[in-house]
Design an enzyme around this catalytic site. Structure first.
Site, short mmCIF file in Angstrom:
data_model
loop_
_atom_site.label_atom_id
_atom_site.label_comp_id
_atom_site.label_asym_id
_atom_site.label_seq_id
_atom_site.Cartn_x
_atom_site.Cartn_y
_atom_site.Cartn_z
N THR A 394 0.87 -1.17 0.00
CA THR A 394 0.00 0.00 0.00
C THR A 394 0.91 1.22 0.00
O THR A 394 2.10 1.10 0.22
CB THR A 394 -0.88 -0.07 1.27
OG1 THR A 394 -1.62 -1.28 1.22
CG2 THR A 394 -1.80 1.10 1.42
N THR A 412 -4.15 1.51 -2.55
CA THR A 412 -3.50 0.20 -2.56
C THR A 412 -4.01 -0.71 -3.66
O THR A 412 -5.11 -0.51 -4.19
CB THR A 412 -3.75 -0.50 -1.19
OG1 THR A 412 -3.02 -1.71 -1.13
CG2 THR A 412 -5.22 -0.84 -0.99
N ASN A 414 -3.60 -3.97 -2.63
CA ASN A 414 -3.49 -5.03 -1.64
C ASN A 414 -2.08 -5.61 -1.65
O ASN A 414 -1.18 -4.99 -1.12
CB ASN A 414 -4.55 -6.12 -1.79
CG ASN A 414 -4.66 -6.95 -0.51
OD1 ASN A 414 -4.39 -6.42 0.56
ND2 ASN A 414 -5.02 -8.20 -0.61
N SER A 465 -10.74 -2.80 5.79
CA SER A 465 -9.38 -2.33 5.55
C SER A 465 -8.73 -1.89 6.85
O SER A 465 -9.41 -1.64 7.84
CB SER A 465 -9.44 -1.14 4.58
OG SER A 465 -8.16 -0.56 4.44
N SER A 466 -7.41 -1.78 6.82
CA SER A 466 -6.70 -1.19 7.95
C SER A 466 -6.13 0.19 7.57
O SER A 466 -5.47 0.82 8.41
CB SER A 466 -5.54 -2.09 8.38
OG SER A 466 -6.02 -3.34 8.80
#
Ligand code: GLY
Length: 582
Positions: A394, A412, A414, A465-466
């Site tokens: 990302t 991103t 991923n 997501s983070s």
């Protein structure tokens, strides 16, 4: 539910992010922490405005837009497209992300959600094999993994609603088109990333012909990377806006590529893609306001939740990087990630208990469970084989303009280079973002994160997501703009940058460079970067922490306002990063 998740995770955890897959020159001497020089580093300073990105060329493009009167959003759009060319493993048009925009004149912050979306054909069991087990090949290596990309729609909305109005989309994409058309010279950073993704790029002839040589070897430093198809796609976007990407020949080629790789995406999925403007999540920490990304990101909620727990400790007295500080930070991380696995998902589909998770009262109760003497075991976790995925896929950039507007953008594909598949004839690398769903309750995704029903795949749903683009405000003014790549480690990276500044008074470069830790509840291990003293590590071990020295990573391009103007920190964990201003 939680005990069921724990039981399943224990049975099936096989972490697939390779901490060992780093270039040889970064190899870690067996378990040897070394003391790093983070505490003597200075940020870049500029009187008016600052851009911090993971690639020097993109930073310069952003600064140029600002110098020519563009605002932070104009610069963010130009940087976003430039990174799609110069940092192809993470910068993208075939992925998605989140952008926080702070508009000084309106004293308002907007969270733009341009996360990839599951196509209408998605089902809860789409990533299971015939036996009903999660099949990582489906969720990571096939067309089923591809979410409908959001980047082009997201950047366009940002520009149309929040740009200065001085620049047309075509002017902002121009530098990216030139870079794709003329080619860029492969630098060390790009050269290092390609061998790690070689097998996945080699699997698709459309990708191999761009990133590999005819003999299948990756391009090396000094080679020229030309992306002629991408230049054409970017020109189409420049001329036609979102329709140039979500309809017509580019859309047709993306759909053909996804379905040719085993996916099930339609032209309607692309044509109906929506960007959401959301209310950011907000919290306070020792008098500062934390403004961050709401669901479908888990980032903002858990950064605030952990900070709420930490507020009960005198971290400044405990000391930066001390065993006590690292211990309580770790113990506060664990319940946050446990809650993540249970409660977080796409707010369009599940009710996320945001208010409770952000409340100081809830944090107080979770804090009361923390012992200063002993680490709490999450549970015994079977170590798995490490699969060859690189960890920094990302990318985040931060911008502050001369009027005090700010952008924090994280986007991103991923994994590094996403699925590895370029849609033939478009130059567009496609994401494998749908692996961020919980393929099956309790089975870890590519970042070792587990989840349940709240984050199960579904039609039109966005995977959890983070990514945590974050703005910290002080007395109503932008104080800090930050964020990071790093998958599950994004949350803990951003947390530590904020704490290093607010609790320990570090300058922004020190705060970014200081070694970081990470604990995500499961697996039950405390990852520490090199740079902590061996004595500190031994104290943590004596309290029951299972310490693993590994590249915790992240790449937190961060800007802090100072009385002398914006100070920018490029994260030196990655080569080629640059903070620069005017
Ligand atoms: N794909 C990583 C994240 O969104 O958290």
């Amino acid at each position: 539910m939680r005990s069921a998740l724990l039981a399943l995770a224990a049975l099936s955890f096989t972490p697939s992010i390779s901490m060992a897959q780093v270039p040889a020159h970064q190899a870690i001497p067996a378990n040897q922490p070394i003391i790093s020089d983070w505490a003597r580093q200075q940020p870049a300073l500029a009187p008016h405005a600052m851009v911090a990105t993971q690639d020097a060329t993109a930073t310069r493009i952003g600064v140029d837009i600002l110098k020519r009167g563009g605002n932070a959003v104009d610069a963010a759009v130009a940087v976003g497209y430039a990174l799609a060319v110069t940092l192809p493993r993470a910068g993208n048009v075939g992925g998605g992300g989140f952008m926080l925009v702070h508009l000084k004149s309106q004293n308002k912050t907007i969270a733009i959600d341009y996360r990839e979306t599951a196509p209408a054909s998605a089902t809860k069991d789409m990533f299971l094999d015939a036996k009903g087990d999660a099949d990582p090949k489906k969720s990571r290596d096939s067309g089923l993994a591809v979410g409908v990309p959001g980047t082009v729609a997201g950047l366009t909305l940002a520009l149309e609603k929040y740009g200065s109005g001085k620049f047309k989309l075509a002017e902002l994409i121009g530098p990216a088109i030139a870079l794709a058309e003329n080619g860029i010279i492969v630098d060390e950073d790009l050269a290092d990333s390609l061998p790690l993704a070689r097998n996945r790029l080699a699997a698709w002839p459309s990708s191999a012909k761009i990133f590999l040589k005819p003999d299948g070897a990756p391009l090396v430093r000094g080679d020229r990377l030309v992306q002629a198809d991408l230049a054409r796609t970017l020109s189409t976007i420049a001329a036609k806006g979102v329709k140039g990407f979500y309809e017509g020949p580019v859309a047709e080629k993306i759909v053909a590529a996804v379905n040719g790789a085993g996916g099930n995406m339609s032209l309607t999925d692309l044509a109906t893609y929506k960007v959401f403007e959301r209310e950011p999540v907000r919290g306070t920490y020792r008098g500062f306001e934390i403004v961050s990304m709401p669901p479908p990101s888990s980032g903002g909620i858990h950064i605030i939740q952990i900070l709420n727990m930490l507020e009960g400790y005198k971290l400044s007295e405990m000391g930066a990087q001390s065993a006590d500080t690292l211990h309580v930070m770790t113990e506060a991380m664990k319940p946050a990630y446990a809650d993540r696995s249970e409660y977080l998902g796409d707010p369009g589909f599940v009710q996320v208990p945001v208010k409770q998770l952000l409340s100081k009262k809830y944090a107080e109760a979770r804090r009361a469970e923390i012992s200063m003497e002993k680490a709490r075991p999450a549970r015994d976790v079977k170590p798995g084989n490490l699969a060859p995925y690189e960890s920094d896929q990302t990318t985040h950039y931060s911008i502050i303009d001369a009027d005090g507007n700010a952008v924090a953008n994280t986007y991103t594909l991923n994994f590094s280079y996403g699925l590895g598949l370029v849609a033939e004839g478009t130059g567009v690398l496609l994401n494998n973002e749908l692996d961020d769903f919980a393929a099956k309750a309790g089975v870890p995704n590519g970042f070792g994160l587990i989840g349940g029903d709240a984050n199960a795949p579904g039609p039109g749903k966005r995977p959890l997501s983070s990514m945590s683009p974050t703005i910290v405000m002080k007395d109503g003014q932008v104080y800090l703009v930050t964020g990071s790549p790093g998958g599950s480690r994004i949350i803990t990276t951003v947390l530590q940058v904020i704490s290093n500044i607010i609790d320990h008074g570090m300058n922004v470069q020190e705060a970014v460079s200081a070694p970081r830790i990470h604990h995500q509840w499961l697996p039950d291990e405390l990852r520490t970067e090199r740079g902590f003293s061996i004595d500190t590590i031994r104290i943590l071990e004596s309290r029951g922490h299972k310490v693993v020295i590994a590249p915790v990573s992240g790449s937190a391009q961060t800007i802090m306002m100072t009385p002398r103007g914006p100070a920018g920190a490029a994260d030196t964990r990655q080569r080629g990063t640059l903070a620069s201003g005017y």
